[in-house]
Design a protein around this motif. Structure first.
Motif, mmCIF file in Angstrom:
data_model
loop_
_atom_site.group_PDB
_atom_site.id
_atom_site.type_symbol
_atom_site.label_atom_id
_atom_site.label_comp_id
_atom_site.label_asym_id
_atom_site.label_seq_id
_atom_site.Cartn_x
_atom_site.Cartn_y
_atom_site.Cartn_z
ATOM 1 N N PHE A 16 21.411 88.582 -66.492
ATOM 2 C CA PHE A 16 22.003 88.945 -65.379
ATOM 3 C C PHE A 16 21.289 88.243 -64.149
ATOM 4 N N ASN A 17 21.853 87.781 -63.162
ATOM 5 C CA ASN A 17 21.369 87.499 -61.775
ATOM 6 C C ASN A 17 21.831 88.513 -60.954
ATOM 7 N N ILE A 18 21.075 89.347 -60.203
ATOM 8 C CA ILE A 18 21.234 90.303 -59.411
ATOM 9 C C ILE A 18 20.819 90.149 -57.814
ATOM 10 N N GLY A 19 21.457 90.559 -56.857
ATOM 11 C CA GLY A 19 20.987 90.331 -55.452
ATOM 12 C C GLY A 19 21.242 91.845 -54.688
ATOM 13 N N PRO A 20 20.843 91.942 -53.690
ATOM 14 C CA PRO A 20 21.116 92.862 -52.643
ATOM 15 C C PRO A 20 22.377 92.646 -51.739
ATOM 16 N N VAL A 21 23.170 93.603 -51.651
ATOM 17 C CA VAL A 21 24.324 93.332 -50.701
ATOM 18 C C VAL A 21 23.894 93.318 -49.329
ATOM 19 N N GLU A 22 22.779 94.178 -48.991
ATOM 20 C CA GLU A 22 22.015 94.058 -47.730
ATOM 21 C C GLU A 22 20.711 93.839 -48.004
ATOM 22 N N ASN A 23 20.333 92.575 -47.403
ATOM 23 C CA ASN A 23 18.982 92.021 -47.890
ATOM 24 C C ASN A 23 18.030 92.107 -46.248
ATOM 25 N N VAL A 70 13.747 95.955 -71.731
ATOM 26 C CA VAL A 70 14.185 95.423 -70.677
ATOM 27 C C VAL A 70 13.135 94.707 -69.719
ATOM 28 N N SER A 71 13.495 93.530 -69.085
ATOM 29 C CA SER A 71 12.698 92.854 -68.449
ATOM 30 C C SER A 71 13.509 92.532 -67.198
ATOM 31 N N LEU A 72 12.578 92.280 -66.067
ATOM 32 C CA LEU A 72 13.295 92.034 -64.495
ATOM 33 C C LEU A 72 12.417 91.199 -64.106
ATOM 34 N N TYR A 73 12.669 89.967 -63.374
ATOM 35 C CA TYR A 73 11.908 89.106 -62.578
ATOM 36 C C TYR A 73 12.391 89.185 -61.274
ATOM 37 N N VAL A 74 11.684 89.146 -60.118
ATOM 38 C CA VAL A 74 12.385 89.327 -58.801
ATOM 39 C C VAL A 74 11.662 88.262 -58.186
ATOM 40 N N ASP A 75 12.183 87.314 -57.422
ATOM 41 C CA ASP A 75 11.779 86.707 -56.248
ATOM 42 C C ASP A 75 12.733 86.287 -55.290
ATOM 43 N N GLU A 76 12.352 85.331 -54.246
ATOM 44 C CA GLU A 76 13.428 85.165 -53.213
ATOM 45 C C GLU A 76 14.543 84.280 -53.252
ATOM 46 N N GLY A 77 14.431 83.543 -54.679
ATOM 47 C CA GLY A 77 15.386 82.480 -54.902
ATOM 48 C C GLY A 77 15.236 81.375 -54.194
ATOM 49 N N GLU A 78 16.178 80.347 -54.783
ATOM 50 C CA GLU A 78 16.205 79.077 -54.102
ATOM 51 C C GLU A 78 17.152 78.886 -53.192
ATOM 52 N N PRO A 79 16.846 78.543 -51.742
ATOM 53 C CA PRO A 79 17.915 78.377 -50.792
ATOM 54 C C PRO A 79 18.906 77.132 -51.309
ATOM 55 N N GLY A 80 20.216 77.508 -51.157
ATOM 56 C CA GLY A 80 21.338 76.568 -51.322
ATOM 57 C C GLY A 80 21.740 76.687 -53.037
ATOM 58 N N TRP A 81 21.049 77.299 -53.861
ATOM 59 C CA TRP A 81 21.381 77.485 -55.054
ATOM 60 C C TRP A 81 22.217 78.524 -55.271
ATOM 61 N N VAL A 82 23.326 78.359 -56.024
ATOM 62 C CA VAL A 82 24.397 79.412 -56.177
ATOM 63 C C VAL A 82 23.879 80.876 -56.278
ATOM 64 N N PHE A 83 22.705 81.036 -56.774
ATOM 65 C CA PHE A 83 21.904 82.458 -56.955
ATOM 66 C C PHE A 83 20.952 82.844 -55.817
ATOM 67 N N GLU A 84 21.283 82.152 -54.843
ATOM 68 C CA GLU A 84 20.356 82.466 -53.631
ATOM 69 C C GLU A 84 20.794 83.802 -53.331
ATOM 70 N N ARG A 85 22.051 84.513 -53.447
ATOM 71 C CA ARG A 85 22.337 85.696 -53.260
ATOM 72 C C ARG A 85 22.172 86.749 -54.483
ATOM 73 N N ALA A 86 21.672 86.267 -55.537
ATOM 74 C CA ALA A 86 21.233 86.867 -56.668
ATOM 75 C C ALA A 86 20.107 86.564 -57.385
ATOM 76 N N PRO A 87 18.995 86.657 -56.885
ATOM 77 C CA PRO A 87 17.847 85.650 -57.402
ATOM 78 C C PRO A 87 17.168 86.594 -58.418
ATOM 79 N N MET A 89 16.454 88.455 -61.938
ATOM 80 C CA MET A 89 16.936 87.967 -63.447
ATOM 81 C C MET A 89 16.678 89.076 -64.288
ATOM 82 N N LEU A 90 17.705 89.843 -64.787
ATOM 83 C CA LEU A 90 17.438 91.067 -65.753
ATOM 84 C C LEU A 90 18.043 90.729 -67.147
ATOM 85 N N THR A 91 17.309 91.032 -68.209
ATOM 86 C CA THR A 91 17.600 91.080 -69.437
ATOM 87 C C THR A 91 17.500 92.351 -70.030
ATOM 88 N N ALA A 92 18.297 92.870 -70.952
ATOM 89 C CA ALA A 92 18.055 94.047 -71.685
ATOM 90 C C ALA A 92 18.551 93.905 -73.210
#
Length: 140
Positions: A16-23, A70-87, A89-92
């Motif tokens: 999963f790629n996940i990001g906040p609706v309100e950042n 369950v693992s989760l890694y959170v960082d601010e993502g790469e600008p311009g990358w499609v997952f900038e909105r959802a940086p 990474m979750l795996t269960a």
């Protein structure tokens, strides 16, 4: 049949790629909130598994017991990358015979989307998108 079952199978993972609706830009706070929501969805306590800072500036979360890992890694993502909105990474993964990993993944996806606080994109092990609650484009 659910969207995830057709991608399931022995030892198959879902990412999963996940990001906040309100950042607000506070990625540690976002990670802590997401981690707490994942714990509620999976009906376990992650209290003993707080996010650990990484040298890269992100935060890593990890939990395992005899039922799941369950693992989760959170960082601010790469600008311009499609997952900038959802940086994030979750795996269960399920570790039992009674619940398959695709069932765990489907429960996580559905529950996190219903909260309305997250952009969520789910991918099969081969990287193909399964579902997303935001536009991830067609370049797959």
């Amino acid at each position: 049949m659910g969207k995830f079952e057709v991608h399931g199978g022995t030892k198959r993972d879902f990412d999963f790629n996940i990001g906040p609706v309100e950042n607000d830009g506070d990625w540690k706070r976002f990670g802590d909130r997401l981690w707490a929501d994942v714990a509620r969805v999976l009906e376990v306590s992650f209290a003993a598994s707080p996010g650990e800072p990484e040298a890269t500036g992100g935060h890593r979360y990890w939990f395992e017991n005899d039922r799941m890992s369950v693992s989760l890694y959170v960082d601010e993502g790469e600008p311009g990358w499609v997952f900038e909105r959802a940086p994030a990474m979750l795996t269960a993964r399920s570790r039992t015979e009674t619940v398959e990993t695709w069932q765990l993944a489907e429960k996580l996806y559905d529950s996190l989307v219903v909260l309305g606080s997250y952009f969520v994109a789910a991918f099969a092990e081969d990287g193909m998108p399964i579902d997303a609650n935001f536009d991830i484009g067609d370049d797959w």
